[in-house]
Scaffold this motif. Structure first.
Motif, PDB file in Angstrom:
ATOM      1  N   SER A  46       0.883  -1.175   0.000  1.00  0.00           N
ATOM      2  CA  SER A  46       0.000   0.000   0.000  1.00  0.00           C
ATOM      3  C   SER A  46       0.913   1.216   0.000  1.00  0.00           C
ATOM      4  CB  SER A  46      -0.899   0.019   1.239  1.00  0.00           C
ATOM      5  OG  SER A  46      -1.745  -1.113   1.246  1.00  0.00           O
ATOM      6  N   SER A  47       0.680   2.117  -0.925  1.00  0.00           N
ATOM      7  CA  SER A  47       1.652   3.192  -1.137  1.00  0.00           C
ATOM      8  C   SER A  47       1.133   4.552  -0.694  1.00  0.00           C
ATOM      9  CB  SER A  47       1.995   3.272  -2.624  1.00  0.00           C
ATOM     10  OG  SER A  47       0.880   3.772  -3.344  1.00  0.00           O
ATOM     11  N   GLU A  48       2.099   5.455  -0.465  1.00  0.00           N
ATOM     12  CA  GLU A  48       1.828   6.893  -0.443  1.00  0.00           C
ATOM     13  C   GLU A  48       2.392   7.400  -1.769  1.00  0.00           C
ATOM     14  OE1 GLU A  48       3.769   8.332   3.083  1.00  0.00           O
ATOM     15  OE2 GLU A  48       2.684   6.886   4.319  1.00  0.00           O
ATOM     16  N   VAL A  49       1.637   8.237  -2.453  1.00  0.00           N
ATOM     17  CA  VAL A  49       2.000   8.532  -3.838  1.00  0.00           C
ATOM     18  C   VAL A  49       1.726   9.991  -4.188  1.00  0.00           C
ATOM     19  CG1 VAL A  49      -0.281   7.761  -4.674  1.00  0.00           C
ATOM     20  CG2 VAL A  49       1.662   7.671  -6.218  1.00  0.00           C
ATOM     21  N   GLU A  50       2.554  10.524  -5.079  1.00  0.00           N
ATOM     22  CA  GLU A  50       2.320  11.872  -5.614  1.00  0.00           C
ATOM     23  C   GLU A  50       2.112  11.789  -7.116  1.00  0.00           C
ATOM     24  OE1 GLU A  50       4.970  14.435  -2.402  1.00  0.00           O
ATOM     25  OE2 GLU A  50       5.657  14.322  -4.484  1.00  0.00           O
ATOM     26  N   PHE A  51       1.238  12.632  -7.610  1.00  0.00           N
ATOM     27  CA  PHE A  51       1.012  12.734  -9.053  1.00  0.00           C
ATOM     28  C   PHE A  51       1.568  14.081  -9.506  1.00  0.00           C
ATOM     29  CE2 PHE A  51      -3.123  10.651  -7.510  1.00  0.00           C
ATOM     30  CZ  PHE A  51      -2.595   9.371  -7.569  1.00  0.00           C
TER      31      PHE A  51
END
Ligand SMILES: Cc1cc2nc3c(=O)[nH]c(=O)nc-3n(C[C@H](O)[C@H](O)[C@H](O)COP(=O)(O)OP(=O)(O)OC[C@H]3O[C@@H](n4cnc5c(N)ncnc54)[C@H](O)[C@@H]3O)c2cc1C
Length: 547
Positions: free
Chosen positions: A272-277
C-alpha cells in the motif's frame, strides 16, 4: 552423556498440518449456502478450486508472500526514477491462479455487463476459499473486479479495457496496459486530510486535449503495480473520477511517484503506497463533478468483498481450531471431546454458518439486482450492514480461534497469527464501522418504502424464530427516531442479525433457531462458548463444519 538423551524430537500429540483438503467439499455450510443461492451447478468447478487452494503448496505460497514483503524501488542505480514495487514470486503465483479462475472479472460479460446467473455467488465462493489461504493478493483482485462498475460510466473506455481486463491471464510485466495479456486496476481516493470525507480531496485535474493532467497526492493507494487506478480529483465542475494508467499513451512512464510503502499491521504481502502525481496523464470516467457517484459503484463491490473475505478468514480460523482440537489430547482426552471446548467450537461454528449464509444471500442480491428492484433494495440496504457486522466480528473471532490452538496459535509458523493481524483491515477500509452505519441510514432516508419492504420480507422469512419479531420492532423504531444516528450501531447490528437469521433459515432451520435464540432473543455473551447447546446440536454443528 550421549546426544540421544537430549533428543526431544520425538514429536507426538501435535496436530498434523491442516493441508491438502478440498476447501469446498469439507465445508458443508458453504456448499449449502452456494446451493441455496443458485450456484449448485458449479460444484465441480468449486471443488477443483477448493482442492488447489487447500493444498500444502498454496499454504506455502501464502506464507512466503507474507514473509517476503514487497519492496519499493524508487530509483535505479544511476538515479533514474523507477517507481516499481517488487513482489516475491509466490505473490505472483497466487495472482496468476486467482486470475486463471476468473476471480478478478467473472461477474462481468466480455463487454463489461453484469454476467447474471449465479456468477456473483460462484465467484464469491472462490474468493471465500482463497481468503482462507492468503488475503493480501486479493486486494488487487477485488479492486480490478469492482473497477468495471465505475468504468461502465465511460463506455468508450470500458470497451477498450475489457478485452485486456476480461482475460484469465495475469501479466505482471511493467508495460503499457493496452499491450498486455491481462491487467489489474486499483483505486486512489484517500488523502492525508480525509479518507471518509473524500469531498475534501485537494488533488486537482487540468484538461489537456481530450485528457487531463492530475497533480496532488494519495495517502493510501494499495497494489501500486496495478496497470491503472481510478482516482478522484477536483476538476472545474467538482470532484471527478479519472482512469490513471501507469503509462501515458505515448508509452512513457506516467508521472506517478511513489513516496514510500506503508508499514502495516497485516496485509503484508500486498503493498500500500503513499504517492504523488506530478501532472500525471488521466482520462475522465463519467461526468465532471460526479466523481463520488461514479466511484461508489466500485466501492459497493469492494465492500461486498470485504464481507466475503472476513467470513473466509473466520472459516479458516474455525477449521484450524476444530482440526487441532480433534488431534490434540489434554488429560487423556481429545480437546474436541472436552465439553467446554465443544461449547466454544460449536458457538464459533454457528457464527461462521450464519456469516456464510448471509454473505451468499447478499451475493444473490447482486446477481439479481439488475432485473429485480426488490433485490436491488436488499443489496443497497444490506451491503453496509453486512460489511459492518461480518468484518467487525472477525478480529475477536480469530483471537478465539488462535486460543483454541494454545501457544501454537500465537506463533508465525501457523496461519492464525497472520489471519489475526489481517482481520481488522476489512472493517477499516472502504468505509469504516460508523460510516457503514451512516450508509444504512442514508439508504433509509433515500428509499424509505423499499427499505420498509425489505424489513417486512425479513420478518416473513424469520417467522417463528426466537426474538425475530422483537428485533423487527426494535429496528423499525430505532430507525424512525429523529436521533437515529445515536443508536445506529444498535439498529444496524440487529438488522444484520435478523438478515443472518433469515439467510440461515433458508439453509439450516435448526441452526437458524439456535442462532436466533442466542443472538436475537438474547444478547450474545462477550465470549464464544458462553452458551448452553444440547449435545446433539453441538455434534451437528461441528460435523457440518468439518466432517
Ligand atoms: C491496508 C489499507 C489499504 C488501503 N488501501 C486504500 C486504497 O487502495 N485506496 C484508497 O483510496 N484508500 C485506501 N485505504 C484507506 C482507507 O479506505 C481509509 O483509511 C478509510 O476510508 C478511513 O479513512 P481515514 O483513514 O481518513 O479515517 P477517517 O475518515 O478520519 O475516519 C476515522 C474514524 O472516524 C469514523 N467516522 C468518520 N466519519 C464519521 C462520522 N460522520 N460520524 C462518526 N464517525 C465517523 C470512521 O468510521 C473511522 O472510524 C487503505 C487503508 C488501509 C488500512
Amino acid at each position: 552423556m550421549s546426544q540421544a538423551v537430549f533428543a526431544t524430537h520425538e514429536v507426538f500429540n501435535q496436530s498434523p498440518p491442516f493441508e491438502n483438503v478440498d476447501l469446498y467439499a469439507a465445508d458443508r455450510p458453504l456448499l449449502e449456502a452456494v446451493g441455496a443461492n443458485g450456484g449448485a451447478a458449479a460444484e465441480g468447478e468449486l471443488s477443483e478450486f477448493g482442492r488447489l487452494w487447500g493444498s500444502g503448496a498454496m499454504a506455502d505460497r501464502g506464507r512466503l508472500a507474507n514473509e517476503n514483503t514487497p519492496k519499493l524501488r524508487t530509483f535505479d542505480a544511476r538515479g533514474h526514477r523507477r517507481d516499481e514495487v517488487e513482489f516475491h514470486p509466490a505473490y505472483h503465483q497466487m495472482m496468476a491462479l486467482s486470475a486463471h479462475a476468473g476471480v478478478h472479472h467473472a461477474t462481468w460479460t466480455a463487454d463489461g455487463k453484469p454476467a447474471g446467473g449465479a456468477s456473483e455467488v460462484i465467484r464469491a465462493a472462490k474468493f471465500y476459499m482463497a481468503a482462507q489461504v492468503e488475503t493480501g493478493h486479493l486486494c488487487p483482485i477485488t479492486m480490478t473486479r469492482a473497477s468495471v462498475a465505475a468504468l461502465a460510466e465511460q463506455p468508450d473506455l470500458l470497451s477498450r479495457v475489457m478485452p485486456v481486463l476480461g482475460t484469465r491471464s495475469y501479466d505482471p510485466t511493467f508495460t503499457p496496459w493496452w499491450t498486455k495479456r491481462g491487467m489489474t486496476v486499483g483505486m486512489g481516493m484517500t488523502e492525508k486530510q480525509g479518507g471518509t470525507d473524500v469531498r475534501s480531496n485537494m488533488t486537482w485535474a487540468e484538461p489537456d486535449g481530450n485528457a487531463y493532467r492530475i497533480t496532488g497526492h494519495k495517502w493510501f493507494m494499495s497494489a501500486p503495480m496495478c496497470d491503472a487506478f481510478l482516482v478522484l480529483a477536483q476538476a472545474e465542475e467538482g470532484l471527478t473520477c479519472f482512469f490513471m494508467p501507469r503509462f501515458a499513451p505515448d508509452g512513457s512512464v506516467n508521472a506517478i511517484h511513489f513516496q514510500r510503502l506503508k508499514d502495516k499491521l497485516g496485509n503484508r504481502s500486498n503493498a500500500s503506497s503513499e504517492v504523488e502525481f506530478h501532472g500525471a496523464y488521466a482520462e475522465r470516467v463519467g461526468e465532471e463533478g460526479k466523481g463520488i457517484r461514479t466511484i461508489i459503484q466500485m466501492v459497493q463491490l469492494t465492500r461486498q468483498d470485504c464481507a466475503i473475505a472476513s467470513a473466509g478468514l473466520m472459516r479458516s480460523g474455525l477449521a484450524h481450531a476444530l482440526h487441532h482440537a480433534r488431534h490434540r489430547s489434554v488429560f487423556q482426552k481429545h480437546l474436541a471431546d472436552q465439553p467446554l471446548m465443544q461449547a466454544v467450537l460449536a458457538d464459533m461454528a454457528l457464527h461462521v454458518e450464519a456469516s456464510i449464509a448471509l454473505v451468499m444471500r447478499l451475493c444473490r442480491s447482486f446477481d439479481r439486482a439488475p432485473a429485480d428492484p426488490k433485490e436491488a433494495a436488499y443489496m443497497r440496504l444490506l451491503t453496509p450492514a453486512i460489511k459492518y457486522w461480518v468484518c467487525k466480528s472477525a478480529p475477536g473471532f480469530l483471537y478465539e480461534a488462535m486460543e483454541c490452538l494454545g501457544g501454537n496459535g500465537y506463533v508465525e509458523e501457523g496461519i492464525l497469527a497472520r489471519h489475526y493481524r489481517e482481520a481488522p483491515v476489512n472493517a477499516i477500509w472502504e468505509g469504516s464501522g460508523n460510516v457503514m452505519c451512516l450508509d444504512v441510514l442514508r439508504a433509509l432516508s433515500r428509499e424509505p418504502e423499499a427499505v420498509a419492504g425489505i424489513v417486512h420480507e425479513l420478518t416473513g422469512e424469520t417467522l417463528g424464530l426466537p426474538g425475530a419479531s422483537d428485533a423487527t420492532a426494535f429496528i423499525t423504531k430505532a430507525f424512525s427516531r429523529p436521533d437515529s444516528e445515536r443508536v445506529a450501531r444498535l439498529a444496524v447490528e440487529k438488522l444484520a442479525l435478523l438478515a443472518a437469521s433469515a439467510a440461515l433459515n433458508a439453509v439450516s432451520p435448526r441452526h437458524a433457531q439456535l442462532f436466533a435464540a442466542t443472538r436475537l432473543a438474547a444478547n450474545h455473551p462477550g465470549m464464544y462458548g458462553a452458551v448452553d447447546f444440547a449435545t446433539k446440536d453441538i455434534g451437528g454443528l461441528l460435523e457440518r463444519a468439518l466432517p
